[in-house]
Design a protein around this motif. Sequence first.
Motif, PDB file in Angstrom:
ATOM      1  N   TYR A   1       1.439   3.040  -8.434  1.00 13.73           N
ATOM      2  CA  TYR A   1       1.447   4.405  -7.912  1.00 13.73           C
ATOM      3  C   TYR A   1       1.599   5.363  -9.090  1.00 13.73           C
ATOM      4  CZ  TYR A   1       2.534   8.120  -4.496  1.00 13.73           C
ATOM      5  OH  TYR A   1       2.521   9.251  -3.713  1.00 13.73           O
TER       6      TYR A   1
ATOM      7  N   ASP B   1       0.845  -1.193   0.000  1.00 18.20           N
ATOM      8  CA  ASP B   1       0.000   0.000   0.000  1.00 18.20           C
ATOM      9  C   ASP B   1       0.880   1.243   0.000  1.00 18.20           C
ATOM     10  OD1 ASP B   1      -2.082  -1.774   0.220  1.00 18.20           O
ATOM     11  OD2 ASP B   1      -2.551  -1.300   2.318  1.00 18.20           O
TER      12      ASP B   1
ATOM     13  N   GLY C   1      -1.474   7.109  -3.071  1.00 13.88           N
ATOM     14  CA  GLY C   1      -2.204   5.852  -3.192  1.00 13.88           C
ATOM     15  C   GLY C   1      -2.056   5.229  -4.564  1.00 13.88           C
ATOM     16  N   ASN C   2      -2.159   3.906  -4.612  1.00 16.03           N
ATOM     17  CA  ASN C   2      -2.048   3.149  -5.855  1.00 16.03           C
ATOM     18  C   ASN C   2      -3.333   3.217  -6.662  1.00 16.03           C
ATOM     19  OD1 ASN C   2       0.543   2.182  -5.137  1.00 16.03           O
ATOM     20  ND2 ASN C   2      -0.356   0.511  -3.962  1.00 16.03           N
ATOM     21  N   ARG C   3      -3.223   2.937  -7.944  1.00 14.98           N
ATOM     22  CA  ARG C   3      -4.412   2.686  -8.751  1.00 14.98           C
ATOM     23  C   ARG C   3      -5.031   1.368  -8.280  1.00 14.98           C
ATOM     24  NH1 ARG C   3      -5.584   7.596 -10.083  1.00 14.98           N
ATOM     25  NH2 ARG C   3      -4.588   8.423 -11.965  1.00 14.98           N
ATOM     26  N   ILE C   4      -6.348   1.356  -8.181  1.00 15.80           N
ATOM     27  CA  ILE C   4      -7.078   0.218  -7.634  1.00 15.80           C
ATOM     28  C   ILE C   4      -7.857  -0.474  -8.753  1.00 15.80           C
ATOM     29  CG2 ILE C   4      -8.806  -0.517  -5.947  1.00 15.80           C
ATOM     30  CD1 ILE C   4      -6.240   0.609  -4.718  1.00 15.80           C
TER      31      ILE C   4
ATOM     32  N   LEU D   1      -3.759   6.411   1.210  1.00 14.28           N
ATOM     33  CA  LEU D   1      -5.210   6.303   1.108  1.00 14.28           C
ATOM     34  C   LEU D   1      -5.850   7.502   0.426  1.00 14.28           C
ATOM     35  CD1 LEU D   1      -6.127   4.990   4.679  1.00 14.28           C
ATOM     36  CD2 LEU D   1      -5.303   3.709   2.690  1.00 14.28           C
TER      37      LEU D   1
ATOM     38  N   ARG E   1     -11.786   3.951   1.424  1.00 14.42           N
ATOM     39  CA  ARG E   1     -10.967   4.063   2.626  1.00 14.42           C
ATOM     40  C   ARG E   1     -10.786   5.515   3.069  1.00 14.42           C
ATOM     41  NH1 ARG E   1      -6.062  -0.148   3.019  1.00 14.42           N
ATOM     42  NH2 ARG E   1      -6.458   0.384   5.214  1.00 14.42           N
TER      43      ARG E   1
ATOM     44  N   SER F   1      -6.186   8.560  -2.546  1.00 12.21           N
ATOM     45  CA  SER F   1      -7.001   8.319  -3.742  1.00 12.21           C
ATOM     46  C   SER F   1      -7.654   6.939  -3.738  1.00 12.21           C
ATOM     47  CB  SER F   1      -6.126   8.459  -4.999  1.00 12.21           C
ATOM     48  OG  SER F   1      -5.130   7.440  -5.033  1.00 12.21           O
ATOM     49  N   TRP F   2      -7.755   6.312  -2.573  1.00 14.41           N
ATOM     50  CA  TRP F   2      -8.260   4.940  -2.471  1.00 14.41           C
ATOM     51  C   TRP F   2      -9.754   4.950  -2.154  1.00 14.41           C
ATOM     52  CZ3 TRP F   2      -4.889   0.599   0.026  1.00 14.41           C
ATOM     53  CH2 TRP F   2      -5.515  -0.647  -0.144  1.00 14.41           C
TER      54      TRP F   2
ATOM     55  N   GLN G   1     -10.692   8.413  -8.678  1.00 15.03           N
ATOM     56  CA  GLN G   1      -9.622   8.391  -7.690  1.00 15.03           C
ATOM     57  C   GLN G   1      -8.964   9.762  -7.575  1.00 15.03           C
ATOM     58  OE1 GLN G   1      -7.631   4.209  -8.793  1.00 15.03           O
ATOM     59  NE2 GLN G   1      -7.044   4.954  -6.763  1.00 15.03           N
TER      60      GLN G   1
END
Length: 268
Positions: A154, A76, A113-116, A79, A85, A81-82, A124
Motif C-alpha cells: 500500500y 486487498d 489499493g496496493n501496488r500490483i 480498488l 477492477r 488504483s487496481w 495506477q
Amino acid sequence: MTRWTVNCSILYTDLPLLERPAAAAADGFTAVEFWWPWPVAVPGDREVEGFVRAVEDAGVRLTGLNFFAGDMPAGDRGLVSWPGRSRELLDNIPVVAAIGERLGCRAFNALYGNRIDGADPKEQDDQAVELLTACARGVRGTVLLEPVSGAPRYPLLTAADAVAVLDRLGEVPNVGLLADFYHLAVNGDDVPAAIERYAGRIAHVQIADAPGRGAPGEGELPLRRWIDDVRAAGYDGYVGLEYRSEGPDAFAWLPRQDRAADPEGSST
C-alpha cells in the motif's frame, strides 16, 4: 466534547454483523461506522435492506462507510488504483451512495489499493485520480483517503502521501484526509506535525493505541493529546474507535455518559 463513533467492522466481532449496531447502542453510543459490509461490490437488495434496517432499528446514525475494497482478510486494500477492477468500484459507487442517502451518512472511505505486480505505478496513480473523482461525484458527502499500516504494498503511508494524491484531484471539492492516528504512528509519521500542517485537510479521525491496535490506554500513544490538538486546530467531526477489543471491558476507558454523540451532527 468529543463525538465518538464505533467502527462495527473491527469491534463487536463476536456478534453477527447485523447485531452490532444494537450492541453499540446498548453500550451507550449513538453513532457507528463500517467498512464495506459484504464480500462483493454489489450485494443483493435483501442484504442491503437488512443492513439499513439494522442501523435504523438500533437508533444509531451511520457516520462512515467504506467503498468496496476487495478481499480485505486476504490483504486487498482497495480498488481505486487496481488496474482491471475499476468496473467493480464504479458499480459499487451507486450502492454506497444509496445507503448513504437512506442513513444520512456523509463520509465515505475509498482505500487506495496496493501496488500490483506488473502494473506501472504511474498508470495506477492516474487511474486513482479518475476513480476518486468518480467516487466524489457519485456520493453526497466527503470521500476520504487514508494512509494505512500493515500492508507492505500500500503506497500511502503518511499524511503527506495522501495529501499529495488529494492535490492531484484539483478542483474536486468533497475529498479529504482520513487521519487514523494509529496507522500514522505505526508508519513513523510525525502525528503532531501532520495535525499542524494538514488540519484543514482532515475530514475524519480514527484511533487505536500502539503497539497492539488496542483500546486507548493499552499502548503508548498520547491519543487524548492528539485529539485535543486536532480539535484545537478546527476539527469538529467524529472520532472513530477503530481498535481491536472484545468483551465487557472494550470501552472501560470511556465513561458511559461520554459515549453518546449528537446524532444530527455532521460527520465531517
